[in-house]
Write an enzyme that holds these catalytic residues in place. Structure first.
Site, PDB file in Angstrom:
ATOM      1  N   CYS A 185     -17.654   0.635 -19.780  1.00 22.85           N
ATOM      2  CA  CYS A 185     -18.942   0.502 -19.089  1.00 22.85           C
ATOM      3  C   CYS A 185     -19.639  -0.815 -19.415  1.00 22.85           C
ATOM      4  CB  CYS A 185     -19.846   1.684 -19.438  1.00 22.85           C
ATOM      5  SG  CYS A 185     -19.227   3.276 -18.820  1.00 22.85           S
ATOM      6  N   CYS A 214     -25.273   2.070 -11.696  1.00 20.89           N
ATOM      7  CA  CYS A 214     -24.540   3.308 -11.993  1.00 20.89           C
ATOM      8  C   CYS A 214     -25.474   4.378 -12.553  1.00 20.89           C
ATOM      9  CB  CYS A 214     -23.424   3.019 -12.995  1.00 20.89           C
ATOM     10  SG  CYS A 214     -22.424   4.471 -13.396  1.00 20.89           S
ATOM     11  N   ASP A 266      -9.675   5.647  -1.958  1.00 15.92           N
ATOM     12  CA  ASP A 266      -8.520   6.155  -2.680  1.00 15.92           C
ATOM     13  C   ASP A 266      -9.005   6.751  -3.993  1.00 15.92           C
ATOM     14  OD1 ASP A 266      -9.081   3.994  -4.326  1.00 15.92           O
ATOM     15  OD2 ASP A 266      -7.005   3.306  -4.444  1.00 15.92           O
ATOM     16  N   GLU A 297       0.820  -1.206   0.000  1.00 18.51           N
ATOM     17  CA  GLU A 297       0.000   0.000   0.000  1.00 18.51           C
ATOM     18  C   GLU A 297       0.862   1.268   0.000  1.00 18.51           C
ATOM     19  OE1 GLU A 297      -3.063   0.267  -0.556  1.00 18.51           O
ATOM     20  OE2 GLU A 297      -3.609  -1.845  -0.433  1.00 18.51           O
ATOM     21  N   TYR A 317      -6.618   5.879   4.786  1.00 20.45           N
ATOM     22  CA  TYR A 317      -6.757   4.900   3.712  1.00 20.45           C
ATOM     23  C   TYR A 317      -5.872   3.669   3.951  1.00 20.45           C
ATOM     24  CZ  TYR A 317      -5.532   2.424  -0.456  1.00 20.45           C
ATOM     25  OH  TYR A 317      -5.254   1.402  -1.330  1.00 20.45           O
TER      26      TYR A 317
END
Length: 447
Positions: A259, A268, A198, A96, A180
């Site tokens: 998409c 969405c 994030d 990370e 985070y």
């Protein structure tokens, strides 16, 4: 005449020598309301996930997609196979920190070499900062490695080698670990049901719920954290968080999102708006609060039909990087075996590019004539040098996160050895091979 200094005065790049910019909202804590102040109005329901059935469906679809399509990454393998909780958390932690504002493809090789050299917290705690900088060289934002080692030493010396077990304690007890990173470690390593936010998650959530206000603003970040914590799957929090980030990294990308391949496209609102415009089944986000909705696009920046889902997220205008110029001198000599050697000096242990090595360098004022540059650089080197002996090689441009840096490069061959004042910062002569193996920045490698 000034003495040779290891680093030019004036920091030129923040993240290499200071705290790397965390994901938006990483280390923020929501401020309590002022006594007597009215509570802020909650955002309209259409911007939130309030239907339990929809939340369950989104979780299931996203996790099923992740199980089929996730990338094979070394830190995921370690997180899934390492039985020791402390070693597992350490493996996730390293990944990370390395992944902060650095692409996955770049990180993989660095990560593998790091874990091979320092497979445990204890091994890292015993390493020197010079070793850490050498391995980190080229990865950028060098303070990340230093802070990681500092925190590892704290775990070993003050916490008996045992990593904190919750996001709250990780953030509170480990320097350099923000909201985070703490959430990622706690959810992936310990199964704590806590969300993460994030850049990838910001993009996904803003599109899922048509959040068009400035996504870097505190109010929007707070809402996104609330949303992430509400969505995270309670039985597989680590996988869910990784799936959400994976979706943003591979499908819901900034430009030209895929998409049609999105596993949660039916949830969405940005996609529905693109497909159907403003039919009644799809709420018009511009109607939220009659222009006063805190999560909608500002009236001056309405929906642009040509952009589709990439209308979201929206950010404040990015500040242009400042320009800076630095004179750098590459001093050359023939070593005892006949190979060319170059003088490098070490930068201070704090600030820009802390602890890294570089060619002797001096910051320049804008508009300085070449003759004056030579004179200042010759004076800076600290022993009698004729300015005319410096040969102008050319210029090297390096773009830092907030600085457009130009290095004006000079070379100076030497026939005799040069003895530097031992009171100054460390210096040494290195071959080209030794130079590239040293803790030097990408900018110096360009030079």
């Amino acid at each position: 005449m000034s003495q040779l200094r290891a680093a030019a005065a004036g920091a030129l790049r923040r993240r290499s020598g200071g705290r790397p910019a965390p994901p938006a909202g990483q280390s923020r804590k929501r401020a309590p309301p002022r006594p007597g102040a009215p509570a802020p109005a909650p955002p309209p329901a259409r911007h939130l996930f309030s239907d339990p059935a929809e939340i369950d469906a989104l979780r299931g679809n996203l996790l099923a997609w992740y199980d089929r399509c996730k990338r094979d990454l070394p830190w995921r393998t370690l997180a899934a196979t390492e039985l020791d909780a402390d070693r597992r958390a350490y493996a996730v932690w390293v990944s990370e920190i390395m992944l902060q504002q650095t692409q996955v493809a770049t990180v993989i090789d660095y990560y593998n070499r790091w874990m091979q050299k320092w497979p445990t917290l204890q091994a890292l705690a015993q390493a020197s900062l010079e070793e850490v900088n050498e391995l980190w060289a080229g990865l950028g934002y060098y303070s990340r490695g230093k802070r990681l080692q500092e925190a590892a030493r704290k775990v070993v010396s003050e916490l008996d080698g045992r990593m904190p077990r919750t996001a709250e304690d990780l953030q509170k007890l480990l320097p350099g670990v923000g909201r985070y990173t703490a959430g990622a470690i706690a959810s992936i390593s310990y199964g704590q049901a806590t969300g993460v936010v994030d850049g990838n998650v910001i993009r996904v959530l803003c599109r899922l719920r048509c959040i068009g206000a400035d996504s870097s603003s505190p109010a929007v970040i707070d809402q996104l954290w609330d949303m992430a914590n509400a969505l995270v799957d309670r039985s597989r929090p680590g996988d869910f968080n990784q799936a959400l980030m994976e979706l943003g990294a591979t499908v819901c990308v900034p430009k030209a999102p895929l998409c049609g391949e999105c596993p949660v496209k039916q949830h969405c609102q940005a996609r529905l708006r693109k497909l159907f415009g403003k039919p009644s089944p799809v709420p018009d986000v511009e109607d939220c609060g009659v222009g006063g909705c805190p999560l909608c696009p500002p009236a001056a920046e309405p929906w642009d039909s040509s952009l589709g889902v990439t209308n979201f997220p929206r950010k404040a205008a990015k500040k242009q990087p400042r320009t800076a110029r630095t004179a750098t001198c590459v001093l050359e000599r023939r070593g005892c075996h006949g190979a060319l050697e170059y003088l490098i000096v070490q930068r201070p242990s704090s600030g820009l590019l802390a602890g890294l090595w570089e060619f002797p360098s001096l910051p320049l004022a804008q508009g300085l004539q070449e003759k004056k540059q030579r004179e200042m650089l010759a004076d800076h080197l600290g022993w009698p040098v004729m300015a005319g002996a410096l040969r102008l090689v050319g210029e090297v441009v390096h773009i830092f996160s907030h600085i457009h840096q130009t290095y004006v490069v000079y070379s100076l061959p030497l026939d005799e050895d040069v003895t530097l004042d031992p009171a100054l910062s460390p210096s040494r002569w290195v071959t080209e091979e030794e130079f590239h193996a040293s803790a030097v920045s990408t900018a110096m490698k360009k030079v």
